[in-house]
Design an enzyme around this catalytic site. Structure first.
Site, PDB file in Angstrom:
ATOM      1  N   ARG A   1      -7.631  10.582  -2.131  1.00 42.37           N
ATOM      2  CA  ARG A   1      -8.402   9.417  -2.574  1.00 42.37           C
ATOM      3  C   ARG A   1      -9.445   9.887  -3.580  1.00 42.37           C
ATOM      4  O   ARG A   1      -9.953  11.016  -3.484  1.00 42.37           O
ATOM      5  CB  ARG A   1      -9.135   8.791  -1.386  1.00 42.37           C
ATOM      6  CG  ARG A   1      -8.286   7.977  -0.470  1.00 42.37           C
ATOM      7  CD  ARG A   1      -8.019   6.570  -1.041  1.00 42.37           C
ATOM      8  NE  ARG A   1      -7.245   5.771  -0.107  1.00 42.37           N
ATOM      9  CZ  ARG A   1      -5.910   5.668  -0.135  1.00 42.37           C
ATOM     10  NH1 ARG A   1      -5.210   6.312  -1.046  1.00 42.37           N
ATOM     11  NH2 ARG A   1      -5.284   4.906   0.744  1.00 42.37           N
TER      12      ARG A   1
ATOM     13  N   HIS B   1      -2.568   6.719 -10.105  1.00 43.85           N
ATOM     14  CA  HIS B   1      -2.364   6.420  -8.681  1.00 43.85           C
ATOM     15  C   HIS B   1      -0.913   6.030  -8.403  1.00 43.85           C
ATOM     16  O   HIS B   1      -0.638   4.992  -7.783  1.00 43.85           O
ATOM     17  CB  HIS B   1      -3.334   5.323  -8.210  1.00 43.85           C
ATOM     18  CG  HIS B   1      -3.625   5.400  -6.729  1.00 43.85           C
ATOM     19  ND1 HIS B   1      -4.842   5.098  -6.174  1.00 43.85           N
ATOM     20  CD2 HIS B   1      -2.839   5.776  -5.688  1.00 43.85           C
ATOM     21  CE1 HIS B   1      -4.790   5.258  -4.856  1.00 43.85           C
ATOM     22  NE2 HIS B   1      -3.582   5.680  -4.536  1.00 43.85           N
TER      23      HIS B   1
END
Lengths: 309, 309
Positions: free
Chosen positions: B224, B272
């Site tokens: 993350r 991502h």
């Protein structure tokens, strides 16, 4: 009784010391100081000049420093009846598996498109399929390709190979011979060339072959520069028949500064480093084979001169 | 009795149709048309606004659309006592394994140096070690990292992992807890972060951690953005403590146009996309869990709210 060595000068490293340590019973001579040619029984060479090996009348075996033996077989005066051994060593195989896995993944994962997005500062969440729906094909399926297939199989890719004789490897669909080539190409999205260079495979990576791949296929050539018709690769990239090419080998090496490959946005150039023979394990393989020969056994990993590999 | 869905709008795809087909016994409602909140028993969500889930008094289970659940646990009004299920599905795992394998190989094989050579038209036969002498370390060793390790193990890398509890996986040296972190970092040349984001791991990729890696290490963060202190990454690249970074996640996503990461010569930015939940297998997992709950069984892959994963 002696061994003569001619490493590729561009990879010059202290081969002689490794031989002296690993195989102390053989006198190790360097190429430019051969001494009495009648004493030379073994040659460990890369690209010797034509006719040179013929000058050693008592040669028992010729060892290639690389996996390919095209550099030997092109010598019209190569001594008859002397076995030729190609290099099979774990580090050479390992390097190729790493190279092939990385470059297959890069094409599969749309690496070139993502790199272009980064250059343009574009955040676009490209969705790519996963490996089980990506069809990879090996042109040539010897020791190196089979080990690459082992890892690509662990990644889940849909694999096939094309070779002279049928191959039975789990998870790899085998196509063989002239009849097998077209169906193999028709199903291959990422083509990996690991063929030996022989008169039959010279120039095989040409416009006719590219036209049989699905439109937008990718090419990885880690075989030999002689396999590729370089203008045809450029044309196929231009037309979109090929989406990209990763080339480790070229017709002329080092690749000339003026080659259009260097700056081509869809070509990756690597300087013939996919797989490099590692000294220690290479010399161990040669030593083991020399000991076999001295014990009256046949050497391992010999080449069929007619087939060319 | 109904299911409500809130997919990430940037990945908007026809989730509802897949639910209707796979789980026809549940009425599937979209987030902006919830109808009677008392009818909602299940929620399948990505980053719902704080307090929103509390408005469904009869919720039996909350399903995260991604592997991480930090987007749920940050809600201070998250309803107590409702099980939370993280996404575990084969395609999500597969995508991560492909991403990690490709980027580990790229650093291992000196990809950035070879790319620079191509830009400069330099033919220099860089010799790289093979995978058995390259030390890769996983920060976090859950389902995704373990599958990546399976493939990196097939490639022969020297692997270790660091996690809260010790892990026993063939070919992976396990380090655990606070005491295990420093020795883990000291031996890790390529660091792969696949931690869950929790208060303990927030900002873990910082200058202090980088200083404990061998000089010139490489960083891959597919966890993350909250794990990384972005200025510290830039400083570590500047000082040479890090040789390169591949980042799939960022503190702010989409990565702002003005971020220095975009044009940094030693940073790879991906949007991502390391691993994307695939609709069909994701909905099958949710459907199986809903049927377990309806049959009075506990759901699989639930999250420990205290640990945060």
């Amino acid at each position: 009784m002696a061994l003569i060595i001619k490493p590729d000068l561009e990879h010059a490293r202290p081969w002689r010391e490794v031989f002296l340590e690993t195989l102390p019973e053989q006198e190790c001579r360097e190429w430019d100081r051969p001494g009495d040619p009648e004493a030379i029984e073994y040659a460990f060479v890369w690209a010797p000049p034509s006719g040179a090996l013929k000058t050693f009348p008592n040669l028992k075996c010729i060892f290639s420093i690389g996996a390919g033996v095209d550099h030997l077989l092109k010598d019209p005066d190569l001594p008859d009846g002397v076995p030729i051994v190609r290099m099979v060593e774990p580090e050479l195989t390992q390097g190729m598996t790493e190279y092939v896995t990385m470059h297959v993944l890069r094409f599969h994962r749309e690496g070139p498109a993502l790199e272009a997005q980064q250059r343009d500062r574009v955040w676009n969440e490209l969705i790519v399929p996963t490996a089980p729906s990506r069809r990879v094909g090996f042109l040539g399926f010897g020791v190196l390709a089979q080990d690459s297939a082992r890892v690509l199989n662990a990644l889940g890719f849909d694999l096939a190979c094309w070779s002279r004789t049928a191959k039975t490897v789990d998870g790899v669909q085998s196509f063989r011979g002239a009849d097998g080539l077209d169906p193999f190409l028709a199903r291959t999205e990422i083509l990996v060339c690991l063929l030996p260079l022989t008169p039959e495979t010279d120039g095989i990576l040409n416009a006719g072959l590219f036209a049989k791949l699905p439109r937008g296929a990718w090419l990885i050539n880690a075989g030999r520069g002689g396999h590729q018709i370089e203008e045809d690769i450029l044309d196929a990239l231009e037309s979109g028949q090929l989406s990209g090419a990763t080339l480790d080998v070229f017709r002329s090496e080092p690749l000339p500064k003026e080659s259009p490959f260097w700056a081509h946005p869809r070509v990756t150039v690597t300087p013939h480093i996919a797989s490099v023979t590692q000294q220690k394990s290479a010399v161990e393989q040669v030593a083991a084979n020399i000991r076999r020969i001295e014990a009256g056994e046949a050497p391992l990993n010999t080449v069929d001169r007619v087939l060319g590999y």
